[in-house]
Design a protein around this motif. Sequence first.
Motif, mmCIF file in Angstrom:
data_model
loop_
_atom_site.group_PDB
_atom_site.id
_atom_site.type_symbol
_atom_site.label_atom_id
_atom_site.label_comp_id
_atom_site.label_asym_id
_atom_site.label_seq_id
_atom_site.Cartn_x
_atom_site.Cartn_y
_atom_site.Cartn_z
ATOM 1 N N UNK A 1 -13.803 -1.551 6.754
ATOM 2 C CA UNK A 1 -14.120 -1.429 8.192
ATOM 3 C C UNK A 1 -12.873 -1.004 8.970
ATOM 4 N N UNK A 2 -11.741 -1.625 8.622
ATOM 5 C CA UNK A 2 -10.482 -1.264 9.298
ATOM 6 C C UNK A 2 -10.123 0.200 9.034
ATOM 7 N N UNK A 3 -10.284 0.635 7.766
ATOM 8 C CA UNK A 3 -9.944 2.025 7.429
ATOM 9 C C UNK A 3 -10.875 3.000 8.154
ATOM 10 N N UNK A 4 -12.176 2.620 8.262
ATOM 11 C CA UNK A 4 -13.116 3.458 9.027
ATOM 12 C C UNK A 4 -12.663 3.581 10.479
ATOM 13 N N UNK A 5 -12.249 2.445 11.057
ATOM 14 C CA UNK A 5 -11.831 2.474 12.475
ATOM 15 C C UNK A 5 -10.610 3.363 12.681
ATOM 16 N N UNK A 6 -9.785 3.478 11.623
ATOM 17 C CA UNK A 6 -8.603 4.342 11.720
ATOM 18 C C UNK A 6 -8.884 5.754 11.215
ATOM 19 N N UNK A 7 -10.180 6.050 11.034
ATOM 20 C CA UNK A 7 -10.611 7.397 10.626
ATOM 21 C C UNK A 7 -9.954 7.911 9.352
ATOM 22 N N UNK A 8 -9.731 6.997 8.408
ATOM 23 C CA UNK A 8 -9.177 7.431 7.125
ATOM 24 C C UNK A 8 -10.326 7.962 6.273
ATOM 25 N N UNK A 9 -10.163 9.193 5.739
ATOM 26 C CA UNK A 9 -11.276 9.792 4.992
ATOM 27 C C UNK A 9 -11.764 8.852 3.879
ATOM 28 N N UNK A 10 -13.091 8.783 3.700
ATOM 29 C CA UNK A 10 -13.703 7.869 2.740
ATOM 30 C C UNK A 10 -13.154 8.087 1.323
ATOM 31 N N UNK A 11 -12.959 9.348 0.938
ATOM 32 C CA UNK A 11 -12.445 9.631 -0.411
ATOM 33 C C UNK A 11 -11.037 9.059 -0.595
ATOM 34 N N UNK A 12 -10.228 9.143 0.449
ATOM 35 C CA UNK A 12 -8.866 8.599 0.369
ATOM 36 C C UNK A 12 -8.903 7.077 0.309
ATOM 37 N N UNK A 13 -9.818 6.473 1.089
ATOM 38 C CA UNK A 13 -9.991 5.020 1.023
ATOM 39 C C UNK A 13 -10.270 4.604 -0.417
ATOM 40 N N UNK A 14 -11.178 5.329 -1.071
ATOM 41 C CA UNK A 14 -11.585 4.957 -2.428
ATOM 42 C C UNK A 14 -10.457 5.109 -3.433
ATOM 43 N N UNK A 15 -9.580 6.096 -3.198
ATOM 44 C CA UNK A 15 -8.450 6.279 -4.123
ATOM 45 C C UNK A 15 -7.506 5.091 -4.071
ATOM 46 N N UNK A 16 -7.304 4.543 -2.877
ATOM 47 C CA UNK A 16 -6.479 3.338 -2.766
ATOM 48 C C UNK A 16 -7.211 2.137 -3.371
ATOM 49 N N UNK A 17 -8.502 1.981 -3.035
ATOM 50 C CA UNK A 17 -9.265 0.832 -3.540
ATOM 51 C C UNK A 17 -9.347 0.833 -5.069
ATOM 52 N N UNK A 18 -9.346 2.034 -5.668
ATOM 53 C CA UNK A 18 -9.414 2.110 -7.133
ATOM 54 C C UNK A 18 -8.189 1.462 -7.777
ATOM 55 N N UNK A 19 -7.033 1.544 -7.091
ATOM 56 C CA UNK A 19 -5.817 0.910 -7.623
ATOM 57 C C UNK A 19 -5.834 -0.593 -7.332
ATOM 58 N N UNK B 24 0.842 -1.203 0.000
ATOM 59 C CA UNK B 24 0.000 0.000 0.000
ATOM 60 C C UNK B 24 0.874 1.249 0.000
ATOM 61 N N UNK B 25 1.989 1.201 0.750
ATOM 62 C CA UNK B 25 2.900 2.345 0.844
ATOM 63 C C UNK B 25 3.489 2.690 -0.526
ATOM 64 N N UNK B 26 3.925 1.644 -1.261
ATOM 65 C CA UNK B 26 4.498 1.892 -2.595
ATOM 66 C C UNK B 26 3.419 2.457 -3.521
ATOM 67 N N UNK B 27 2.228 1.827 -3.513
ATOM 68 C CA UNK B 27 1.135 2.284 -4.378
ATOM 69 C C UNK B 27 0.819 3.754 -4.114
ATOM 70 N N UNK B 28 0.835 4.151 -2.842
ATOM 71 C CA UNK B 28 0.479 5.531 -2.487
ATOM 72 C C UNK B 28 1.674 6.488 -2.588
#
Lengths: 299, 153
Positions: free
Chosen positions: B121-139, B83-87
């Motif tokens: 669910x994990x990203x929600x628990x870590x309060x990662x903004x939904x839009x940022x979650x989706x940018x990672x999931x898109x990759x 995930x770190x490399x992708x981001x």
Amino acid sequence: MSCRSLSRTALIAMAIVLYCHTPLHAQTVDAPAGLSGKLLLTGGVTQVEGSAGGGLTPWAVIGGYGSEDQIGANAYYTRVDVSDYGLDSYGVLVGFYDRFEISLARQRFDTQRIGAALGLGSGFEFEQDIVGLKWRVAGDAVVEQDSWLPQISIGLQHKRNKQGDIVRAVGAQDSSGTDVYISATKLYLAQSLLLNGTLRFTKANQMGILGFGGDRRDSYRAQLEMSAAYLLSRQLAIGAEYRSKPNNLGIADEDDWWDVFLAWAPNKHVSMTLAYVDLGNIVIADDQTGYYFSLQGGF
Amino acid sequence: MTLRLICCLCFFLAAPLSAENSVPDPAPAHPELRPVLDDFGGMPGLTALMDTFMEIMLEDPRLRPFFEHTENDRIKRQLAEQFCVILGGDCVYTGRDMVESHNGSIIDRADFNALVEDLQIAMDRHNIPFRSQNKLLAILAPMHREVITPKAE
């Protein structure tokens, strides 16, 4: 089965589904193994004619939460209340293997006081039944994020209006008809945006409530329907829709429809949609605006 | 300059040829997503996220069978690296490609989606903004092609 008892059955079925599947809290996993493999809200909601989609227009998604190897199903009830009319719509759909969808819906259109003005009697109701079929022919709206290809489905909605004599008296040529459509839906995940375009070939007047074909024109016309939804969270989306309509009857102009909506799915077993709708002119009453509420339960 | 241009051109011409029959990069770097990495709290944030993610998966009856007998410390480390490399992070992915790393398991679309859900669910628990979650999931989403077991013909 009378429509009231069918509607009661649908509501009881929904209540049972809600009771059995309400999770302890929204953050827990709410799907057992082997069921409801799709992601939340990716089956859309049920549109007013019973197909999976937005509120007014079918989308290319297959309804229910069944993924490739699964079957999904749901029941819905929708109430539209505009200035001079009311519409109740309810039904069921089953999605097979994220490939094929079959739906059954009934619509009851209440003319309220306008019924008296038209000589039909106050509270006169038009009723029609709709059988829908949809086939996913290409693409995947959700996972193919590096591809331009949307999910594409073709579908039909066969409608039978039960007030044949009256719809013919207002100028309609038929009391039944079949709409054929092609839909393209794509989720732009990096933008949290879902777009849909549907091209519908139809002769229906006011969706078929006023029959099919008319004195002014009696041929299939292509109509464009568009939806856009912005995802606020996994459970919540806001959006807008537009649906163009043909204009076949001499007695009244038929306007295009649009709405703005909020859809909420706390889990995979229930969703609620609330919208503001503008249905334009319907027969002798202009500016038909109001609210749209839809409740859906399933798996 | 001209030489660089030619090299560049050669690279683009050669890329589709060499890409044929080879497995896509499991960790394609997206430098433009660097701000998203900040939303994840950088590498320390990703490491903490993976602890939560693995805990959720081990509690999930749909996914427990895939992870109850695996080297989960290694999997968590490599997921964080990926995930770190992708981001666009300054990290190195030390894991295998997406075909090899999923070879031992029969994975269908529902399993793939279940994993996405638990990650959300994990990203929600870590309060990662939904839009940022989706940018990672898109990759990550297109990796379904390598992760999901092909249907027997």
